[in-house]
Design a protein around this motif. Sequence first.
Motif, PDB file in Angstrom:
ATOM      1  N   ALA A  30      47.794  41.581  31.715  1.00 63.36           N
ATOM      2  CA  ALA A  30      46.351  41.292  31.700  1.00 63.36           C
ATOM      3  C   ALA A  30      46.117  39.832  32.093  1.00 63.36           C
ATOM      4  O   ALA A  30      46.973  38.976  31.888  1.00 63.36           O
ATOM      5  N   PRO A  31      44.938  39.542  32.647  1.00 59.70           N
ATOM      6  CA  PRO A  31      44.628  38.160  33.015  1.00 59.70           C
ATOM      7  C   PRO A  31      44.533  37.275  31.785  1.00 59.70           C
ATOM      8  O   PRO A  31      43.889  37.647  30.797  1.00 59.70           O
ATOM      9  N   LEU A  32      45.160  36.104  31.853  1.00 59.28           N
ATOM     10  CA  LEU A  32      45.202  35.191  30.709  1.00 59.28           C
ATOM     11  C   LEU A  32      44.964  33.761  31.181  1.00 59.28           C
ATOM     12  O   LEU A  32      45.811  33.184  31.879  1.00 59.28           O
ATOM     13  N   THR A  33      43.847  33.200  30.820  1.00 63.59           N
ATOM     14  CA  THR A  33      43.558  31.795  31.098  1.00 63.59           C
ATOM     15  C   THR A  33      44.483  30.931  30.253  1.00 63.59           C
ATOM     16  O   THR A  33      44.563  31.116  29.044  1.00 63.59           O
ATOM     17  N   GLY A  64      42.137  33.872  35.112  1.00 64.42           N
ATOM     18  CA  GLY A  64      40.859  33.798  35.801  1.00 64.42           C
ATOM     19  C   GLY A  64      40.783  32.516  36.616  1.00 64.42           C
ATOM     20  O   GLY A  64      40.990  31.425  36.081  1.00 64.42           O
ATOM     21  N   GLN A 106      42.916  36.979  39.675  1.00 65.76           N
ATOM     22  CA  GLN A 106      41.596  37.314  39.130  1.00 65.76           C
ATOM     23  C   GLN A 106      40.586  36.246  39.537  1.00 65.76           C
ATOM     24  O   GLN A 106      40.785  35.046  39.276  1.00 65.76           O
ATOM     25  N   HIS A 181      36.253  39.522  38.267  1.00 65.18           N
ATOM     26  CA  HIS A 181      36.029  39.482  36.817  1.00 65.18           C
ATOM     27  C   HIS A 181      34.550  39.746  36.547  1.00 65.18           C
ATOM     28  O   HIS A 181      33.706  38.857  36.700  1.00 65.18           O
ATOM     29  N   ASN A 184      33.480  40.215  30.012  1.00 64.82           N
ATOM     30  CA  ASN A 184      33.596  39.107  29.053  1.00 64.82           C
ATOM     31  C   ASN A 184      32.538  38.012  29.184  1.00 64.82           C
ATOM     32  O   ASN A 184      32.791  36.853  28.847  1.00 64.82           O
ATOM     33  N   ARG A 233      37.216  44.174  36.950  1.00 64.05           N
ATOM     34  CA  ARG A 233      37.358  44.290  35.491  1.00 64.05           C
ATOM     35  C   ARG A 233      35.979  44.343  34.837  1.00 64.05           C
ATOM     36  O   ARG A 233      35.124  43.494  35.127  1.00 64.05           O
ATOM     37  N   ASN A 291      42.597  48.250  29.080  1.00 72.27           N
ATOM     38  CA  ASN A 291      43.031  47.205  28.140  1.00 72.27           C
ATOM     39  C   ASN A 291      42.187  47.355  26.883  1.00 72.27           C
ATOM     40  O   ASN A 291      40.995  47.645  26.971  1.00 72.27           O
ATOM     41  N   PHE A 294      40.624  43.392  22.982  1.00 69.72           N
ATOM     42  CA  PHE A 294      40.604  42.687  21.694  1.00 69.72           C
ATOM     43  C   PHE A 294      40.259  43.590  20.513  1.00 69.72           C
ATOM     44  O   PHE A 294      40.376  43.165  19.371  1.00 69.72           O
ATOM     45  N   SER A 298      47.348  45.532  21.451  1.00 69.66           N
ATOM     46  CA  SER A 298      48.025  46.406  22.408  1.00 69.66           C
ATOM     47  C   SER A 298      49.407  46.763  21.858  1.00 69.66           C
ATOM     48  O   SER A 298      50.239  45.889  21.656  1.00 69.66           O
ATOM     49  N   GLY A 318      47.870  41.866  27.275  1.00 66.40           N
ATOM     50  CA  GLY A 318      47.657  40.429  27.305  1.00 66.40           C
ATOM     51  C   GLY A 318      48.635  39.661  26.450  1.00 66.40           C
ATOM     52  O   GLY A 318      49.697  39.220  26.908  1.00 66.40           O
ATOM     53  N   ARG A 319      48.285  39.510  25.163  1.00 66.85           N
ATOM     54  CA  ARG A 319      49.082  38.616  24.315  1.00 66.85           C
ATOM     55  C   ARG A 319      50.553  39.002  24.204  1.00 66.85           C
ATOM     56  O   ARG A 319      51.422  38.114  24.204  1.00 66.85           O
ATOM     57  N   PHE A 345      47.799  28.646  23.256  1.00 64.49           N
ATOM     58  CA  PHE A 345      47.207  29.521  24.286  1.00 64.49           C
ATOM     59  C   PHE A 345      46.589  28.701  25.423  1.00 64.49           C
ATOM     60  O   PHE A 345      46.801  28.992  26.588  1.00 64.49           O
ATOM     61  N   TYR A 346      45.764  27.721  25.041  1.00 60.57           N
ATOM     62  CA  TYR A 346      44.917  27.048  26.032  1.00 60.57           C
ATOM     63  C   TYR A 346      45.325  25.583  26.190  1.00 60.57           C
ATOM     64  O   TYR A 346      45.085  24.778  25.311  1.00 60.57           O
TER      65      TYR A 346
HETATM   66  C1  LIG Z   1      44.770  33.202  25.885  1.00 63.19           C
HETATM   67  C2  LIG Z   1      43.895  34.271  26.480  1.00 63.19           C
HETATM   68  C3  LIG Z   1      43.296  34.049  27.711  1.00 63.19           C
HETATM   69  C4  LIG Z   1      42.529  35.056  28.318  1.00 63.19           C
HETATM   70  N1  LIG Z   1      42.018  34.838  29.573  1.00 63.19           N
HETATM   71  C5  LIG Z   1      41.385  35.841  30.230  1.00 63.19           C
HETATM   72  C6  LIG Z   1      40.980  35.683  31.592  1.00 63.19           C
HETATM   73  O1  LIG Z   1      41.194  34.651  32.235  1.00 63.19           O
HETATM   74  N2  LIG Z   1      40.352  36.731  32.171  1.00 63.19           N
HETATM   75  C7  LIG Z   1      40.107  37.905  31.508  1.00 63.19           C
HETATM   76  O2  LIG Z   1      39.551  38.829  32.093  1.00 63.19           O
HETATM   77  N3  LIG Z   1      40.504  38.075  30.227  1.00 63.19           N
HETATM   78  C8  LIG Z   1      41.154  37.094  29.594  1.00 63.19           C
HETATM   79  N4  LIG Z   1      41.612  37.296  28.308  1.00 63.19           N
HETATM   80  C9  LIG Z   1      41.510  38.639  27.699  1.00 63.19           C
HETATM   81  C10 LIG Z   1      42.802  39.426  27.930  1.00 63.19           C
HETATM   82  O3  LIG Z   1      42.978  39.758  29.297  1.00 63.19           O
HETATM   83  C11 LIG Z   1      42.832  40.736  27.098  1.00 63.19           C
HETATM   84  O4  LIG Z   1      41.705  41.497  27.449  1.00 63.19           O
HETATM   85  C12 LIG Z   1      42.822  40.458  25.601  1.00 63.19           C
HETATM   86  O5  LIG Z   1      43.789  39.489  25.271  1.00 63.19           O
HETATM   87  C13 LIG Z   1      43.094  41.754  24.768  1.00 63.19           C
HETATM   88  O6  LIG Z   1      44.331  42.327  25.144  1.00 63.19           O
HETATM   89  P1  LIG Z   1      45.692  42.112  24.282  1.00 63.19           P
HETATM   90  O7  LIG Z   1      45.417  42.597  22.893  1.00 63.19           O
HETATM   91  O8  LIG Z   1      46.717  42.927  25.008  1.00 63.19           O
HETATM   92  O9  LIG Z   1      45.972  40.640  24.303  1.00 63.19           O
HETATM   93  C14 LIG Z   1      42.334  36.294  27.653  1.00 63.19           C
HETATM   94  C15 LIG Z   1      42.909  36.483  26.394  1.00 63.19           C
HETATM   95  C16 LIG Z   1      43.687  35.509  25.807  1.00 63.19           C
HETATM   96  C17 LIG Z   1      44.349  35.780  24.475  1.00 63.19           C
END
Ligand SMILES: Cc1cc2nc3c(=O)[nH]c(=O)nc-3n(C[C@H](O)[C@H](O)[C@H](O)COP(=O)(O)O)c2cc1C
Length: 360
Positions: A30-33, A64, A106, A181, A184, A233, A291, A294, A298, A318-319, A345-346
Motif C-alpha cells: 500500500a502507498p505509505l508517505t 503519495g 501514487q 489518489h 483519504n 484509489r 485495503n 485502517f 491487515s 500498509g504497515r 513513520f514520518y
Molecule cells: C505511515 C503511513 C503513511 C501513509 N501514507 C499514505 C499515502 O501516501 N497514500 C495513501 O493513499 N495512503 C497512505 N496511508 C494509508 C495506507 O496506505 C493504508 O491504507 C493504511 O495504513 C491501512 O492499511 P494497513 O492496516 O495495512 O496499514 C498511509 C498509512 C501510514 C501508516
Amino acid sequence: MTQKPLNPDSPLLQPVTAGALHAANRVWMAPLTRNRADADGTPNDLSVEYYRQRAGAGVVISEGSQPSAVGQGYPNTAGLVTDANEAGWARVAEAVHADGGVLVAQLMHVGRIAHTSATGGATPVSSTAVAAQGEIFTTSGQQPFSAPRALETDELPGVAAEYADAARRARRAGVDGVELHAANGYLLHQFLADGVNDRTDAYGGSAENRARFVVEVARATADAIGADRVGIRISPGNPFNDITESDVSVYETLVTQLADLGLAYVHLLAPADDPVVGKIRAVWPGTLVLNTGFGVDSERDDAERAVADGLADAVAVGRPFLANPDLVVRWTEGADLNEPDPDTFYGGGAEGYTDYPTLR
Ligand SMILES: Cc1cc2nc3c(=O)[nH]c(=O)nc-3n(C[C@H](O)[C@H](O)[C@H](O)COP(=O)(O)O)c2cc1C
C-alpha cells in the motif's frame, strides 16, 4: 504469532494482471508517505534502498507524490514535478525491477490538506474555499491547515494536465504505472465528497458532477500513458482529513465511468465486510485491490479469504510491509512479523525506514 505456512496454491501467491501490470503475487504494498525524500521531492539513496527491499510485493505502490508544487502538503514528500525528481524515481524503478518487482507511483495532490510552508508559499487549491478543520505537520510543528482557494472552472484542465505530466515523468523514469489518489481527503476526494464540494459549476452538486473532475483527471492521465497503466484509489465515506460524505453513490457513478476508460485497477479502502465492496465490484469489471483502510489491521488469513472469496483480486498491505520488507516471504512461511514503530513513520533517516530486519 507463528502461523501455518501458506499452501503453494494459496490465492495470495498466484500471479495477477492489472492492465499492463503483471504482478507475481496478490500481496501488494500500500502507498505509505514516509517524508524522507530530499527537500525538493527527489527520492534519494535511502528511498532506493527502502523500495528495493520491498520489491517482493506483487506491486509496490509508492508513497503519495505531488504532481505539482501546490499539490505538496507535507515536508519531504516525494514529487514528480522536476527533472531531478524524475531522475530519483528512475533509480528507484531500476532497483525494484532488478529484484523482479513492479512499481506504481501514487500521484497525491493534497488540495486543502496543506500548509503554505510546504506549497512554497502558494495558496492551496481545492474544490472549495473552506479550510479543513484541524492541524497539519509542518517543519515548525503542528499548524492549522492553510485556507485554500476554490479552483476556477477554467483552471481544472490545467490541474488535470499536471497529473498527466507527472504520469509521463513516471513512465520516462521507468515506473510501470501511476495510481491516482482519490481517497483519504486529498484533492480528488475533496471534489467527490458532498460535504466538502460546495461548487455551483458543472463540478459540484449531483454525483455525476462531483465525479466529473476525477474522471477528467483519469482521462488526461490515461491519454498520456495508456489507461492500462493507471489505477485509482478511493475511500468511500472515510472521514479522514475533515471529509463528510452523505452520498457515497458518487463512487458507483465514478467507477462506472472509469470502467469505460479501461483503467488498470481500482484500489478500494474498505473493510472486507462493508457492503460498498460488493457495490463497487458490481460496476467494476477489472482488477480490484482491497485495503482495510485502517478499519482493522491487515492480517494474512483475512487477506487470503478476501481473495479466495472473490471480494478482491489482490490486497494492499500498509504497515505490515512498512515493518517487514520481506512480508510475502514471511506470510508464505507463516513466520513471525516485525512490529511497526509509529514514532518513525514520518520523517527521519534510516531508523524505522531501511533497518527493519529480513528473515534471511
Ligand atoms: C505511515 C503511513 C503513511 C501513509 N501514507 C499514505 C499515502 O501516501 N497514500 C495513501 O493513499 N495512503 C497512505 N496511508 C494509508 C495506507 O496506505 C493504508 O491504507 C493504511 O495504513 C491501512 O492499511 P494497513 O492496516 O495495512 O496499514 C498511509 C498509512 C501510514 C501508516
